[in-house]
Design a protein around this motif. Structure first.
Motif, PDB file in Angstrom:
ATOM      1  N   SER A   1      13.221  49.601  65.925  1.00  0.00           N
ATOM      2  CA  SER A   1      13.629  48.373  65.643  1.00  0.00           C
ATOM      3  C   SER A   1      13.097  47.504  66.499  1.00  0.00           C
ATOM      4  N   LEU A   2      12.818  46.032  65.901  1.00  0.00           N
ATOM      5  CA  LEU A   2      11.898  45.353  66.277  1.00  0.00           C
ATOM      6  C   LEU A   2      12.550  43.861  65.674  1.00  0.00           C
ATOM      7  N   THR A   3      12.008  42.811  67.113  1.00  0.00           N
ATOM      8  CA  THR A   3      12.816  41.270  66.753  1.00  0.00           C
ATOM      9  C   THR A   3      12.092  40.769  66.959  1.00  0.00           C
ATOM     10  N   MET A   4      11.482  40.066  66.701  1.00  0.00           N
ATOM     11  CA  MET A   4      10.441  38.588  66.845  1.00  0.00           C
ATOM     12  C   MET A   4      11.437  37.088  66.265  1.00  0.00           C
ATOM     13  N   THR A   5      11.620  36.768  68.192  1.00  0.00           N
ATOM     14  CA  THR A   5      11.841  35.022  67.804  1.00  0.00           C
ATOM     15  C   THR A   5      11.153  34.308  68.651  1.00  0.00           C
ATOM     16  N   SER A   6      10.814  33.072  67.625  1.00  0.00           N
ATOM     17  CA  SER A   6      10.304  32.163  68.181  1.00  0.00           C
ATOM     18  C   SER A   6       8.744  31.828  68.852  1.00  0.00           C
ATOM     19  N   ALA A   7       7.763  33.218  68.607  1.00  0.00           N
ATOM     20  CA  ALA A   7       6.875  33.572  69.217  1.00  0.00           C
ATOM     21  C   ALA A   7       5.719  32.646  68.751  1.00  0.00           C
ATOM     22  N   PRO A   8       5.038  32.519  69.877  1.00  0.00           N
ATOM     23  CA  PRO A   8       4.168  31.144  69.187  1.00  0.00           C
ATOM     24  C   PRO A   8       2.696  31.834  68.899  1.00  0.00           C
ATOM     25  N   LEU A   9       3.225  32.399  67.556  1.00  0.00           N
ATOM     26  CA  LEU A   9       1.935  33.397  67.095  1.00  0.00           C
ATOM     27  C   LEU A   9       1.597  31.924  65.871  1.00  0.00           C
ATOM     28  N   ASN A  10      -0.100  32.008  65.662  1.00  0.00           N
ATOM     29  CA  ASN A  10      -0.708  31.472  64.269  1.00  0.00           C
ATOM     30  C   ASN A  10      -1.380  32.033  64.232  1.00  0.00           C
ATOM     31  N   GLY A  11      -1.488  32.105  62.471  1.00  0.00           N
ATOM     32  CA  GLY A  11      -1.807  33.215  61.825  1.00  0.00           C
ATOM     33  C   GLY A  11      -1.201  34.158  61.140  1.00  0.00           C
ATOM     34  N   ARG A  12      -1.881  35.220  60.848  1.00  0.00           N
ATOM     35  CA  ARG A  12      -1.984  36.698  60.158  1.00  0.00           C
ATOM     36  C   ARG A  12      -1.799  37.446  61.236  1.00  0.00           C
ATOM     37  N   PHE A  13      -0.948  38.868  61.080  1.00  0.00           N
ATOM     38  CA  PHE A  13      -1.089  39.461  62.072  1.00  0.00           C
ATOM     39  C   PHE A  13       0.022  41.017  61.663  1.00  0.00           C
ATOM     40  N   PRO A  14      -1.153  41.729  60.275  1.00  0.00           N
ATOM     41  CA  PRO A  14      -0.744  42.693  59.884  1.00  0.00           C
ATOM     42  C   PRO A  14      -0.403  44.093  60.895  1.00  0.00           C
ATOM     43  N   VAL A  15      -0.485  44.295  61.865  1.00  0.00           N
ATOM     44  CA  VAL A  15      -0.314  44.704  63.027  1.00  0.00           C
ATOM     45  C   VAL A  15       1.132  45.072  62.769  1.00  0.00           C
ATOM     46  N   LEU A  16       1.607  43.921  63.426  1.00  0.00           N
ATOM     47  CA  LEU A  16       3.417  43.763  63.030  1.00  0.00           C
ATOM     48  C   LEU A  16       3.933  44.698  61.957  1.00  0.00           C
ATOM     49  N   PHE A  17       3.902  44.687  61.483  1.00  0.00           N
ATOM     50  CA  PHE A  17       4.274  45.134  59.629  1.00  0.00           C
ATOM     51  C   PHE A  17       3.407  46.824  59.444  1.00  0.00           C
TER      52      PHE A  17
ATOM     53  N   LYS B   1      14.443  48.398  61.597  1.00  0.00           N
ATOM     54  CA  LYS B   1      15.242  47.609  61.841  1.00  0.00           C
ATOM     55  C   LYS B   1      14.268  46.324  61.921  1.00  0.00           C
ATOM     56  N   LEU B   2      14.340  44.965  60.647  1.00  0.00           N
ATOM     57  CA  LEU B   2      13.410  44.136  60.966  1.00  0.00           C
ATOM     58  C   LEU B   2      13.667  42.883  61.577  1.00  0.00           C
ATOM     59  N   GLU B   3      13.832  41.978  62.092  1.00  0.00           N
ATOM     60  CA  GLU B   3      14.353  40.241  62.545  1.00  0.00           C
ATOM     61  C   GLU B   3      13.263  39.250  62.602  1.00  0.00           C
ATOM     62  N   ILE B   4      12.430  38.935  61.955  1.00  0.00           N
ATOM     63  CA  ILE B   4      11.812  37.298  62.122  1.00  0.00           C
ATOM     64  C   ILE B   4      12.127  36.329  61.860  1.00  0.00           C
ATOM     65  N   LYS B   5      12.814  35.600  63.285  1.00  0.00           N
ATOM     66  CA  LYS B   5      13.323  34.260  63.545  1.00  0.00           C
ATOM     67  C   LYS B   5      12.523  33.105  63.902  1.00  0.00           C
ATOM     68  N   TYR B   6      12.808  31.757  63.140  1.00  0.00           N
ATOM     69  CA  TYR B   6      12.215  30.344  63.972  1.00  0.00           C
ATOM     70  C   TYR B   6      10.913  31.038  64.118  1.00  0.00           C
ATOM     71  N   PHE B   7       9.758  31.056  63.067  1.00  0.00           N
ATOM     72  CA  PHE B   7       8.464  31.606  63.552  1.00  0.00           C
ATOM     73  C   PHE B   7       7.755  30.067  62.443  1.00  0.00           C
ATOM     74  N   ARG B   8       7.022  29.381  63.498  1.00  0.00           N
ATOM     75  CA  ARG B   8       6.967  28.273  62.250  1.00  0.00           C
ATOM     76  C   ARG B   8       5.220  28.211  61.738  1.00  0.00           C
ATOM     77  N   TYR B   9       4.663  29.417  62.678  1.00  0.00           N
ATOM     78  CA  TYR B   9       3.187  29.112  61.849  1.00  0.00           C
ATOM     79  C   TYR B   9       2.621  30.355  61.782  1.00  0.00           C
ATOM     80  N   LEU B  10       3.146  32.179  62.108  1.00  0.00           N
ATOM     81  CA  LEU B  10       3.290  33.379  61.542  1.00  0.00           C
ATOM     82  C   LEU B  10       2.863  33.026  59.505  1.00  0.00           C
ATOM     83  N   LYS B  11       2.181  33.701  59.431  1.00  0.00           N
ATOM     84  CA  LYS B  11       1.714  33.485  58.452  1.00  0.00           C
ATOM     85  C   LYS B  11       1.712  35.191  57.084  1.00  0.00           C
ATOM     86  N   TRP B  12       3.160  35.395  56.189  1.00  0.00           N
ATOM     87  CA  TRP B  12       3.201  37.322  56.363  1.00  0.00           C
ATOM     88  C   TRP B  12       3.325  36.843  54.974  1.00  0.00           C
ATOM     89  N   ASP B  13       3.658  37.593  53.889  1.00  0.00           N
ATOM     90  CA  ASP B  13       4.251  37.553  52.563  1.00  0.00           C
ATOM     91  C   ASP B  13       5.464  38.724  52.632  1.00  0.00           C
TER      92      ASP B  13
END
Length: 82
Positions: A10-26, A33-45
């Protein structure tokens, strides 16, 4: 550092100050279970979810740089719960 947790379920990420691409997160083959919420600058597809073969639950909210097509979710359609 997070990539050392290969058995993460299970991985929950909320509002972390990540900027760019982080393929390691996937790159967690056992993640269910994956939760990714409130990211302004994290780039992912959405296609990166294909790297999570046993994903059962996903919660994505307010990700400003998220790209991809809903059709990309077909990769995990057999594992997602309704």
């Amino acid at each position: 550092v997070i990539s050392n947790f290969r058995e993460l379920r299970s991985l929950t990420m909320t509002s972390a100050p990540l900027n760019g691409r982080f393929p390691v997160l996937f790159n967690f083959p056992l993640l269910q279970k994956l939760e990714i919420k409130y990211f302004r600058y994290l780039k992912w597809d959405l296609e990166v979810l294909g790297g999570l073969p046993v994903l059962r639950e996903v919660n994505i909210a307010f990700n400003m740089r998220l790209t991809g097509k809903i059709a990309s979710l077909r990769v995990v359609k057999d594992s997602l719960e309704a």
